[in-house]
Scaffold this active site. Structure first.
Site, PDB file in Angstrom:
ATOM      1  N   ASN A 188       0.879  -1.166   0.000  1.00 11.77           N
ATOM      2  CA  ASN A 188       0.000   0.000   0.000  1.00 11.77           C
ATOM      3  C   ASN A 188       0.917   1.216   0.000  1.00 11.77           C
ATOM      4  O   ASN A 188       1.527   1.551   1.019  1.00 11.77           O
ATOM      5  CB  ASN A 188      -0.902  -0.022   1.237  1.00 11.77           C
ATOM      6  N   ARG A 211      -2.737  -2.220  -3.350  1.00  3.50           N
ATOM      7  CA  ARG A 211      -3.939  -1.415  -3.149  1.00  3.50           C
ATOM      8  C   ARG A 211      -3.856  -0.227  -4.091  1.00  3.50           C
ATOM      9  O   ARG A 211      -2.906   0.550  -4.052  1.00  3.50           O
ATOM     10  CB  ARG A 211      -4.027  -0.911  -1.712  1.00  3.50           C
ATOM     11  N   HIS A 223     -12.891   3.024   0.362  1.00  3.00           N
ATOM     12  CA  HIS A 223     -12.817   2.023   1.434  1.00  3.00           C
ATOM     13  C   HIS A 223     -13.496   0.712   1.026  1.00  3.00           C
ATOM     14  O   HIS A 223     -13.872  -0.087   1.894  1.00  3.00           O
ATOM     15  CB  HIS A 223     -13.488   2.532   2.726  1.00  3.00           C
ATOM     16  N   ARG A 235     -11.111  15.606   7.494  1.00  2.25           N
ATOM     17  CA  ARG A 235     -12.052  15.926   6.415  1.00  2.25           C
ATOM     18  C   ARG A 235     -13.396  16.326   6.990  1.00  2.25           C
ATOM     19  O   ARG A 235     -13.872  15.748   7.956  1.00  2.25           O
ATOM     20  CB  ARG A 235     -12.234  14.730   5.476  1.00  2.25           C
ATOM     21  N   GLU A 289      -7.841  -5.599   5.232  1.00  2.53           N
ATOM     22  CA  GLU A 289      -7.725  -5.292   3.813  1.00  2.53           C
ATOM     23  C   GLU A 289      -6.555  -6.031   3.173  1.00  2.53           C
ATOM     24  O   GLU A 289      -6.653  -6.479   2.026  1.00  2.53           O
ATOM     25  CB  GLU A 289      -7.557  -3.785   3.626  1.00  2.53           C
TER      26      GLU A 289
END
Length: 414
Positions: free
Chosen positions: A7, A98, A188, A249, A395
């Site tokens: 990743n 990813r 996600h 965010r 993940e």
């Protein structure tokens, strides 16, 4: 098959080495051989290694770029010091990456070739902060391991390609979608898919028997409504900015605020967008931090008003999305929490579930308090008709399994 999962960020490289047959080893326990991350690539890098026996080691190395970082990682993985049992680069059978954005082109994980690389590059304008780094990781791996080692791209957006048109089209002039592909993509996806799969396994259900709302709550946060194993709606949209309140965010805001803030503060629209992505959310409200652990400490121990306000808004927004997705799903059997906050903060889980008795959800406080540090389980009472679970996301394992399936020609789950 030994899979290296990568990743890649702007100056970071998260990794895991997984031995898998794509489904299970010894009763659904894939062999996780090594994991960690390399930070501050481009200078004196900080490397954290977590071994299979649970031990952790931190070191530094001078790594000038991503190619140097991948070379160092491969050398370490195949050294006796790593404890992986891999002794040569040939023992790394495939690499799974990813990749954040696959646009409308990539609806599932794919074997990387020149056409796929071009497709990822074509979507750079949709994810300018992520896709370029993902491409650099793939290129660095090609140079480190050679073109004979297969690489697989696993897209964060792919899981949400099952959204119906009425869920992904914005109510703006339709030609803007046709010309520029302006729509809700969701993110996600790898996490939500991992959570849904694990939920089915531990509850013994088939895909068609499951209706759940999943909450990935970390520094980035998103909700997803899942029916029959597929995403039918999700909170993130054209970018990861839409939806829940996150660490830095803002989540949902009135779009007219961009021009208003720009005019009042003397900022460009791109500066306002940067503010909404990196200076808002928990950090912006509290004025202290984007770390939920620190905010809880400030609120609990010092009764800091703005820390309490940030937590209140965070939990309220999550609860509001749960209600919306219960409506979209026509009811659900469970709300499933994951991510750093979702997996490790009983207080936040309890706050989000407050007042949901109307939906049949009753929290067992003792069970909730016990679910931390990677533990999975149910924390609603036996008599609840809507249950609450903690299911840690994995993940990297999903990426490893997808990589095995793509390389071996085994069909991916539908």
């Amino acid at each position: 098959m030994n899979i290296l999962v990568l990743n890649v960020g702007s100056a970071t490289l998260k990794f895991q080495v997984v031995a898998t047959d794509g489904e299970r080893i010894a009763g659904d326990q894939d062999a996780k051989l090594l994991r960690g991350q390399i930070e501050r690539i481009g200078g004196e890098s900080v490397i954290t290694i977590r071994h299979a026996d649970g031990s952790t080691r931190t070191r530094t190395a001078s790594l000038r770029d991503m190619r140097a970082a991948v070379d160092w990682l491969v050398d370490h993985i195949t050294s006796p010091e790593s404890g992986t049992g891999l002794t040569a680069r040939a023992d790394i059978h495939a690499v799974g990456h990813r990749v954040v954005h696959g646009g409308e082109q990539f609806r599932s994980s794919v074997l990387v070739d020149d056409t796929v690389l071009q497709g990822i590059e074509d979507n750079v304008e949709l994810a300018p902060l992520h896709n370029p780094h993902n491409l650099r990781g793939i290129e660095a791996t090609r140079k480190a391991l050679g073109t004979g080692v297969p690489q697989v791209a696993v897209f964060d957006t792919a899981f949400h390609h099952t959204l119906p048109e009425h869920a992904y089209i914005y109510a703006i002039p339709y030609p803007l979608y046709r010309r520029h592909r302006i729509r809700r993509y969701g993110f996600h996806g790898t996490s939500h898919r991992s959570i849904a799969y694990r939920f089915r396994k531990i509850t013994g259900r088939e895909r068609g028997e499951v209706r759940i709302v999943t909450l990935h709550l970390g520094n980035g946060c998103s909700a997803c409504g899942i029916r029959d194993g597929v995403s039918i709606d999700t909170s993130m949209g054209f970018t990861p900015l839409e939806g829940l309140v996150m660490g830095t965010r803002s989540g949902d805001i009135d779009a007219a605020l961009l021009d208003y803030i720009a005019a009042k503060e003397g900022l460009s629209l791109s500066q306002v967008e940067a503010m909404l992505n990196s200076q808002s959310g928990l950090l912006g409200i509290s004025g202290l931090t984007n770390d939920m652990r620190d905010l809880l400490a400030e609120a609990n121990e010092l009764n800091d008003r703005r820390a309490r306000l940030a937590i209140d808004i965070f939990c309220y927004r999550a609860r509001k999305y749960i209600g919306a997705y219960l409506a979209a799903l026509g009811g659900a059997e469970a709300i499933v929490f994951a991510g750093g906050v979702g997996e490790n903060s009983p207080q936040i889980r309890a706050r989000i579930c407050e007042g949901m008795e109307w939906a049949g959800l009753h929290v067992d406080g003792t069970a909730n308090a016990a679910l931390v540090d990677g533990r999975e389980g149910r924390f609603s009472t036996d008599g609840s008709s809507l249950h609450a679970w903690v299911v840690p996301t994995d993940e990297e394992l999903l990426i490893a399994r997808d990589t095995y399936r793509v390389v071996s020609g085994v069909p991916l789950p539908g």
